[in-house]
Design a protein around this motif. Structure first.
Motif, mmCIF file in Angstrom:
data_model
loop_
_atom_site.group_PDB
_atom_site.id
_atom_site.type_symbol
_atom_site.label_atom_id
_atom_site.label_comp_id
_atom_site.label_asym_id
_atom_site.label_seq_id
_atom_site.Cartn_x
_atom_site.Cartn_y
_atom_site.Cartn_z
ATOM 1 N N GLN A 130 29.480 27.447 -36.381
ATOM 2 C CA GLN A 130 29.055 26.191 -36.988
ATOM 3 C C GLN A 130 29.960 25.034 -36.535
ATOM 4 O O GLN A 130 31.186 25.162 -36.510
ATOM 5 N N ASN A 131 29.326 23.931 -36.166
ATOM 6 C CA ASN A 131 30.065 22.735 -35.726
ATOM 7 C C ASN A 131 31.051 23.058 -34.597
ATOM 8 O O ASN A 131 32.183 22.559 -34.575
ATOM 9 N N GLY A 132 30.583 23.908 -33.669
ATOM 10 C CA GLY A 132 31.418 24.230 -32.526
ATOM 11 C C GLY A 132 32.657 25.032 -32.877
ATOM 12 O O GLY A 132 33.646 24.991 -32.119
ATOM 13 N N GLY A 133 32.618 25.774 -33.971
ATOM 14 C CA GLY A 133 33.774 26.584 -34.364
ATOM 15 C C GLY A 133 34.868 25.796 -35.055
ATOM 16 O O GLY A 133 36.007 26.272 -35.186
ATOM 17 N N ARG A 134 34.529 24.609 -35.525
ATOM 18 C CA ARG A 134 35.539 23.729 -36.118
ATOM 19 C C ARG A 134 36.241 24.362 -37.325
ATOM 20 O O ARG A 134 37.465 24.274 -37.470
ATOM 21 N N ALA A 135 35.472 25.017 -38.190
ATOM 22 C CA ALA A 135 36.045 25.554 -39.430
ATOM 23 C C ALA A 135 37.053 26.659 -39.150
ATOM 24 O O ALA A 135 38.150 26.677 -39.721
ATOM 25 N N VAL A 136 36.693 27.596 -38.266
ATOM 26 C CA VAL A 136 37.609 28.710 -38.010
ATOM 27 C C VAL A 136 38.852 28.219 -37.282
ATOM 28 O O VAL A 136 39.970 28.711 -37.522
ATOM 29 N N GLN A 137 38.697 27.240 -36.401
ATOM 30 C CA GLN A 137 39.867 26.692 -35.724
ATOM 31 C C GLN A 137 40.786 25.965 -36.713
ATOM 32 O O GLN A 137 42.017 26.022 -36.585
ATOM 33 N N THR A 138 40.192 25.298 -37.694
ATOM 34 C CA THR A 138 40.990 24.642 -38.733
ATOM 35 C C THR A 138 41.767 25.675 -39.536
ATOM 36 O O THR A 138 42.951 25.479 -39.853
ATOM 37 N N PHE A 139 41.111 26.799 -39.855
ATOM 38 C CA PHE A 139 41.797 27.855 -40.602
ATOM 39 C C PHE A 139 42.947 28.431 -39.781
ATOM 40 O O PHE A 139 44.057 28.619 -40.292
ATOM 41 N N PHE A 140 42.688 28.709 -38.501
ATOM 42 C CA PHE A 140 43.747 29.238 -37.639
ATOM 43 C C PHE A 140 44.941 28.280 -37.608
ATOM 44 O O PHE A 140 46.100 28.717 -37.673
ATOM 45 N N LYS A 141 44.655 26.999 -37.510
ATOM 46 C CA LYS A 141 45.726 26.006 -37.437
ATOM 47 C C LYS A 141 46.503 25.939 -38.753
ATOM 48 O O LYS A 141 47.731 25.836 -38.757
ATOM 49 N N THR A 142 45.771 26.005 -39.870
ATOM 50 C CA THR A 142 46.418 25.930 -41.177
ATOM 51 C C THR A 142 47.402 27.083 -41.354
ATOM 52 O O THR A 142 48.553 26.880 -41.780
ATOM 53 N N VAL A 143 46.970 28.289 -41.023
ATOM 54 C CA VAL A 143 47.836 29.460 -41.165
ATOM 55 C C VAL A 143 48.953 29.435 -40.116
ATOM 56 O O VAL A 143 50.124 29.709 -40.421
#
Length: 598
Positions: A458-471
């Motif tokens: 979804q949205n070019g993988g934006r959500a999972v990349q945000t999660f990876f960055k947060t952790v």
């Protein structure tokens, strides 16, 4: 008899100290939530759970609901009175908008109290729980007239709500549904068809029930593109919104279920019932998903809630039950045997359950906070990030917490030995009640497919990349902190496994979709371990800082956080590697046998 004590202190610790909710006092609802108000709400919610809801849990399981010849349904003795107290206390409208009679407090608080009440009596709390989802759908997709007509009564609890999706031939594949809607020419529709597995479909706890029903308008396209959502009240309303005569809605039977006996799970028959379109024509799935996403988080909460109740009873039993001697020598030399809490295997069960419970609670409260930010913040960037976290984590929490809820109920039952198999101890009910949460609101295999098939891309993988960055940013921020090393190293390894699994899916799922299907379940649980590990690392950091500052009399509480967090990192997080190996094995062996070989 089973017991329950609401985990008020632990909940307050997460909300106040880990999530630091007061930093959001510029968002609607948070300014009114001072620490004193938060504490008072949690305390009162605990009293309602412990003193009103929990005493009815086992009796409700034994008595169940009764359908009468006229189609009406009686709930177990005491349920209606307990529900009345719930409504009079304003709990139904805790986070609902003030303009419809609610208190407008954060969804975060509603979630916290919801855990207490569901742990105390899951079946009873499903009646207002379904109503909350219906409120969300009408609030988001209803016309101004529909909101004014239905929401005040639902927010106060005088009317309850349901969601009607499933049909005898049609479960997850809603494109097959047959319930039809025929226009009356005056803006209303005649709804005809049958729905099954309708939780709280008929009961004696409210004066009206507002059913949200998926149906196909005559001439609409086939499949999911032609589905619409309708408001179908049990009792008709006159033009002033007052109750009128019965609608063409009836309960054909109550399902005989494995658990949640205190909830009336009904077969609902619609015979040209008067209904009103909610949202756009043929836009029923979009409107229903508003309700389903809220419901999925509610079911995730049920998984945690049953796990917590089962744990508390097992821990109490383990402290009291005398059996055998400690492997390292007697611990109660004045008695003929030691309490079973001394045995490593008993502790393995209890520590596992508790470590997941505390991480799951923190994760649910974190996502509830994201829901508040997504729906209430005026900061567009903050809203987008919160929406990403919410969308991504909903299937993870629903799938992982309900799988673990059942697993933990069984583990807690095991602590009781043979007594766990005897009904009077109540452990059987926790196991039976927990089982449904893995199935309804989208079976957990569907949650895993939703995560892998929709949410990752979804949205070019934006959500999972945000999660990876947060952790990843958290690990990097505390990289030089030696006290945090046992936690951040394990978390970073888990994150690395999750990133590797994600990359494998990107490289192998497009050309061979079965690879995604075969990997999805392990991927969901791998994601859950990393999310829970992240929450443990955050809790441990707060506990370490508190201890460094003297802990203000709470040193024991904070030390326990360090121990439980260490246990999770040492005993649970290594499972990420096993999930990665299974994911990377692909779908070949999974799909190899011909159907007739099964």
């Amino acid at each position: 008899m089973p017991i329950y004590r609401a985990p008020v202190r632990d909940t307050a610790f997460v909300i106040r100290d880990v999530l630091n909710y007061q930093r959001l006092d510029n968002i609607a609802g948070f300014a009114d939530l001072s620490p004193d108000v938060l504490e008072a709400i949690l305390d009162e919610g605990a009293k309602l759970a412990e003193n009103v809801m929990q005493p009815l849990n086992r009796a409700g399981d034994m008595e169940g609901c009764v359908r009468h010849e006229d189609g009406s349904v009686s709930t177990p003795k005491g349920f209606a009175e307990a529900y009345r107290q719930y409504c009079e206390g304003g709990w139904m409208g805790l986070s609902s908008p003030a303009e419809y009679g609610g208190q407008g407090l954060p969804y975060l608080v509603h979630t916290a109290v919801g855990e207490f009440l569901s742990s105390a009596n899951m079946a009873l709390m499903m009646y207002p729980g379904l109503t909350q989802g219906a409120i969300a759908a009408i609030l988001t997709h209803g016309t101004d007239e529909q909101k004014q007509t239905f929401l005040p009564k639902m927010v106060e609890g005088g009317w309850t709500g349901t969601m009607n999706l499933t049909e005898p031939h049609c479960g997850t594949d809603l494109g097959l549904l047959r319930t039809k809607a025929v226009p009356n020419g005056d803006g209303s529709y005649k709804i005809s068809g049958q729905k099954i597995f309708i939780s709280a479909g008929e009961h004696d706890m409210a004066e009206n029930i507002i059913h949200l029903v998926l149906a196909r308008i005559e001439g609409a396209p086939e499949g999911t593109k032609g589905i619409s959502l309708f408001i179908v009240p049990k009792l008709k309303l006159d033009k002033a919104g007052n109750l009128g005569g019965p609608n063409g809605v009836s309960c054909g039977s109550i399902e005989e279920k494995m658990g949640i006996h205190g909830n009336a799970t009904c077969v609902m028959n619609y015979d040209e019932a008067e209904g009103f379109l909610l949202g756009a024509e043929n836009g029923g799935l979009k409107a229903m998903f508003t309700m389903m996403n809220e419901a999925r988080l509610g079911v995730a909460l049920q998984g945690l809630a049953v796990s917590e109740a089962a744990y508390q009873n097992a821990a109490d039993y383990a402290r009291e039950r005398l059996q055998g001697r400690s492997l390292s020598g007697p611990k109660a030399p004045d008695k003929k045997a030691d309490p079973i809490i001394v045995h490593p295997d008993i502790r393995r069960n209890l520590m596992t359950i508790r470590a997941f419970n505390e991480a799951g609670r923190a994760a649910l409260l974190w996502i509830a906070l994201q829901s508040d930010i997504a729906n209430r913040s005026e900061d567009e960037k903050a809203r987008q990030e919160a929406e990403d976290h919410l969308a991504l984590m909903t299937p993870v929490l629903k799938g992982v917490l309900t799988d673990k809820g059942f697993e933990h109920a069984v583990m807690a039952q095991q602590v009781f030995g043979g007594h766990g198999y005897i009904e009077e101890h109540g452990m059987s009910q926790f196991v039976r009640d927990a089982r449904i949460a893995m199935i309804y609101e989208g079976a957990n295999g569907i949650q895993a497919l939703d995560l892998v098939g929709r949410k990752l891309a979804q949205n070019g993988g934006r959500a999972v990349q945000t999660f990876f960055k947060t952790v990843g940013d958290f690990c990097e921020e505390h990289r030089s902190d030696e006290k945090m090393a046992p936690y951040t190293k394990a978390l970073k390894k888990g994150l690395s496994d999750l990133q590797a699994a994600t990359l494998w899916l990107m490289q192998n799922a497009m050309q061979k979709p079965d690879n995604a299907g075969a990997a999805s379940y392990d991927y969901m649980h791998l994601f859950g371990l990393v999310a829970f590990g992240f929450m443990w690392a955050r809790m441990v950091k707060v506990a370490q800082d508190s201890l460094a500052q003297g802990a203000g009399g709470g040193a024991g509480f904070m030390e326990r956080k360090l121990t439980l967090g260490r246990f999770f990192m040492e005993r649970a997080m290594p499972e990420t590697s096993a999930h990665l190996v299974r994911i990377s094995s692909g779908a070949d062996t999974v799909m190899a046998l011909p159907a007739e070989a099964f």
